[in-house]
Enzyme design. Structure first.
Site, PDB file in Angstrom:
ATOM      1  N   THR A  93     -27.359  14.076 -47.488  1.00 29.94           N
ATOM      2  CA  THR A  93     -26.974  13.532 -46.173  1.00 29.94           C
ATOM      3  C   THR A  93     -27.384  11.821 -46.482  1.00 29.94           C
ATOM      4  OG1 THR A  93     -27.256  14.832 -44.524  1.00 29.94           O
ATOM      5  CG2 THR A  93     -27.653  13.203 -44.129  1.00 29.94           C
ATOM      6  N   GLN A 152     -19.422  20.814 -47.885  1.00 29.43           N
ATOM      7  CA  GLN A 152     -20.502  21.412 -46.974  1.00 29.43           C
ATOM      8  C   GLN A 152     -19.579  21.578 -45.147  1.00 29.43           C
ATOM      9  OE1 GLN A 152     -24.423  20.298 -45.808  1.00 29.43           O
ATOM     10  NE2 GLN A 152     -25.129  22.344 -46.583  1.00 29.43           N
ATOM     11  N   HIS A 209     -22.428  25.564 -43.783  1.00 29.93           N
ATOM     12  CA  HIS A 209     -23.967  25.044 -43.411  1.00 29.93           C
ATOM     13  C   HIS A 209     -24.485  25.895 -42.322  1.00 29.93           C
ATOM     14  CE1 HIS A 209     -27.756  22.773 -43.316  1.00 29.93           C
ATOM     15  NE2 HIS A 209     -27.062  21.981 -43.512  1.00 29.93           N
ATOM     16  N   ASN A 239     -31.000  25.032 -42.443  1.00 33.43           N
ATOM     17  CA  ASN A 239     -32.515  24.064 -41.411  1.00 33.43           C
ATOM     18  C   ASN A 239     -32.405  23.676 -39.875  1.00 33.43           C
ATOM     19  OD1 ASN A 239     -32.509  23.315 -43.665  1.00 33.43           O
ATOM     20  ND2 ASN A 239     -31.082  21.528 -44.383  1.00 33.43           N
ATOM     21  N   TYR A 257     -28.907  23.539 -37.725  1.00 31.29           N
ATOM     22  CA  TYR A 257     -27.617  22.980 -37.572  1.00 31.29           C
ATOM     23  C   TYR A 257     -27.308  24.604 -36.803  1.00 31.29           C
ATOM     24  CZ  TYR A 257     -29.332  19.653 -39.571  1.00 31.29           C
ATOM     25  OH  TYR A 257     -30.251  17.845 -39.921  1.00 31.29           O
ATOM     26  N   ARG A 265     -25.410  28.041 -47.042  1.00 32.58           N
ATOM     27  CA  ARG A 265     -25.812  28.071 -47.312  1.00 32.58           C
ATOM     28  C   ARG A 265     -27.502  28.183 -45.879  1.00 32.58           C
ATOM     29  NH1 ARG A 265     -28.871  22.505 -48.301  1.00 32.58           N
ATOM     30  NH2 ARG A 265     -30.329  22.685 -50.331  1.00 32.58           N
ATOM     31  N   ASN A 274     -35.977  20.881 -38.451  1.00 41.38           N
ATOM     32  CA  ASN A 274     -35.086  20.492 -37.712  1.00 41.38           C
ATOM     33  C   ASN A 274     -35.859  21.306 -35.686  1.00 41.38           C
ATOM     34  OD1 ASN A 274     -34.275  17.992 -37.879  1.00 41.38           O
ATOM     35  ND2 ASN A 274     -32.175  19.053 -38.887  1.00 41.38           N
ATOM     36  N   GLY A 276     -31.328  18.369 -54.974  1.00 38.75           N
ATOM     37  CA  GLY A 276     -31.070  17.177 -54.615  1.00 38.75           C
ATOM     38  C   GLY A 276     -31.890  16.094 -54.857  1.00 38.75           C
ATOM     39  N   ARG A 277     -33.070  16.218 -54.278  1.00 35.97           N
ATOM     40  CA  ARG A 277     -33.833  14.507 -54.580  1.00 35.97           C
ATOM     41  C   ARG A 277     -33.910  13.796 -56.038  1.00 35.97           C
ATOM     42  NH1 ARG A 277     -38.369  12.014 -51.099  1.00 35.97           N
ATOM     43  NH2 ARG A 277     -36.825  12.701 -48.823  1.00 35.97           N
TER      44      ARG A 277
HETATM   45  C1  8OZ Z   1     -31.429  14.832 -44.118  1.00 32.79           C
HETATM   46  C2  8OZ Z   1     -31.121  14.226 -43.265  1.00 32.79           C
HETATM   47  C3  8OZ Z   1     -29.796  14.260 -42.387  1.00 32.79           C
HETATM   48  C4  8OZ Z   1     -29.646  15.740 -42.190  1.00 32.79           C
HETATM   49  C5  8OZ Z   1     -29.635  18.792 -43.861  1.00 32.79           C
HETATM   50  C6  8OZ Z   1     -28.374  17.435 -43.676  1.00 32.79           C
HETATM   51  O1  8OZ Z   1     -31.153  18.831 -43.791  1.00 32.79           O
HETATM   52  C7  8OZ Z   1     -28.721  18.013 -43.332  1.00 32.79           C
HETATM   53  C8  8OZ Z   1     -29.399  16.067 -43.481  1.00 32.79           C
HETATM   54  C9  8OZ Z   1     -31.107  16.194 -44.127  1.00 32.79           C
HETATM   55  O2  8OZ Z   1     -29.230  20.232 -44.089  1.00 32.79           O
END
Ligand code: 8OZ
Length: 365
Positions: free
Chosen positions: A27, A100, A176, A179, A181, A228, A236, A317-318
């Site tokens: 993101t 995604q 997705h 994480n 969501y 994923r 979160n 990623g990073r």
């Molecule tokens: C970092 C900041 C905002 C969203 C995820 C889509 O963790 C994200 C995300 C990561 O999957």
């Protein structure tokens, strides 16, 4: 010693990837008006096209599915046209890219929702967590529980978004399911206290994720559909009392749908890999197609896991943020550049498209 197969071609569905290194979804909050990916996004992704596969940043499937400022969507014609520039730029360099598909569920804010409405969730339980909105991090808003009759509409939004992704030129999509969501919220009892067919048992909690996967597969085909998951990640503010049984069951269902890959965030997203005990080999054994591993991988760990046959693909990623030519750097043992944390979320070219390749850095030095 690194495993040279990391840098050799790999067959993923109908695609031949140049190598086993994947750009993980990241993101970056740089979409333009109408949540259309900017022209800079085409540059950013094409700079990283030497990865075997690129996965786009999470892209909301509807306005309701948005939880952060300036993230791109995949539900309007203008968004499709914006993404087309990205996929054309990546394909021109010989790369492959999946989009995604994202619904944030309760990780949102009233200022992002139509008419200032409450974000939606399996149950009316507010997450402990923040979102980036109004140019700063804010507490997420209290959600309302989705009505049973609303769930087919959400499945349909995922299906339409998958069709839109293909119309935009993507090689496939990644659902997705990770994480904390929406789909992860349904899967985990820390967020799901429903008493209908979508809560209460492992089978019921898995239902929405599997229905979405089936709908997307029905729309664009299993060879173009990945997913994923993050079984033990507390990202979160999510929690799950029996992750092994929950995700063994989910992965059995995903395998039956013949999805092309299973992308697993092992441990806490962006954090420790050993946050909780979990047998990832059990997921690999249950899933016949490609297993993509993620979280804290470096060349050494990826080589080890590949040699042990624990995974097929490795999502970084990073490290990709400051190293557009990460594949070449890993392959040659070149040093990795450090990212600037101040330019991760939001802004323009700085910290996005201005990180040089090794060759470019050498040229200016
Ligand atoms: C970092 C900041 C905002 C969203 C995820 C889509 O963790 C994200 C995300 C990561 O999957």
């Amino acid at each position: 010693m690194s495993d040279s197969r990391l840098f050799q071609p790999y067959s993923l569905g109908a695609l031949t990837l140049a190598n086993r290194i994947v750009l993980a979804p990241l993101t970056r909050n740089r979409a333009g008006a109408g949540f259309v990916p900017s022209d800079l996004a085409a540059t950013y992704y094409s700079q990283r096209a030497s990865a075997g596969l690129l996965i786009s940043e999470a892209s909301q499937i509807s306005q309701q599915g948005q939880g952060y400022q300036d993230t791109p969507g995949i539900y309007t014609p203008a968004q499709i046209a914006g993404w087309r520039k990205v996929t054309d730029a990546v394909h021109a360099k010989g790369g492959h890219i999946f989009l995604q598909l994202w619904h944030v569920g309760r990780i949102s804010h009233v200022d992002l929702q139509a008419g200032g409405a409450a974000p939606v969730a399996p149950s009316a339980i507010r997450a402990q967590g923040k979102t980036f909105v109004n140019n700063r991090f804010e507490e997420v808003s209290a959600p309302r529980a989705l009505e049973l009759r609303e769930l087919p509409g959400i499945v349909n939004d995922f299906r339409n978004a998958a069709a839109n992704a293909i119309a935009a030129g993507f090689d496939g999509v990644e659902i997705h399911g990770a994480n904390g969501y929406l789909l992860d919220q349904f899967a985990k009892d820390g967020a799901n206290q429903r008493t209908d067919a979508y809560g209460g048992s492992i089978e019921n909690r898995a239902r929405l994720m599997l229905e979405v996967a089936a709908a997307v597969v029905g729309e664009i085909g299993a060879k173009r559909t990945g997913i994923r998951i993050s079984p033990v990640s507390p990202a979160n503010g999510i929690s799950c009392s029996e992750p092994q049984a929950q995700f063994d069951h989910i992965v059995d269902g995903l395998d039956a749908l013949d999805l092309v890959y299973l992308h697993v965030v092992e441990g806490a997203t962006g954090g420790p890999r050993d946050v909780a005990p979990f047998d990832y080999a059990s997921l690999r054994k249950r899933f016949r197609n490609t297993y993509m591993a993620n979280n804290g991988y470096d060349l050494e760990l990826a080589s080890k896991r590949l040699a042990e046959d624990k995974a097929d693909l490795f999502a970084f990623g990073r490290p990709f943020i400051a190293n557009p030519d990460l594949v070449e750097r890993l392959q040659t043992g070149a040093p990795l550049a450090a990212l600037d944390p101040k330019t991760l979320y939001g802004g323009g070219a700085q910290g996005y498209t201005d990180y040089p390749t090794l060759a470019e850095a050498g040229a200016v030095a």
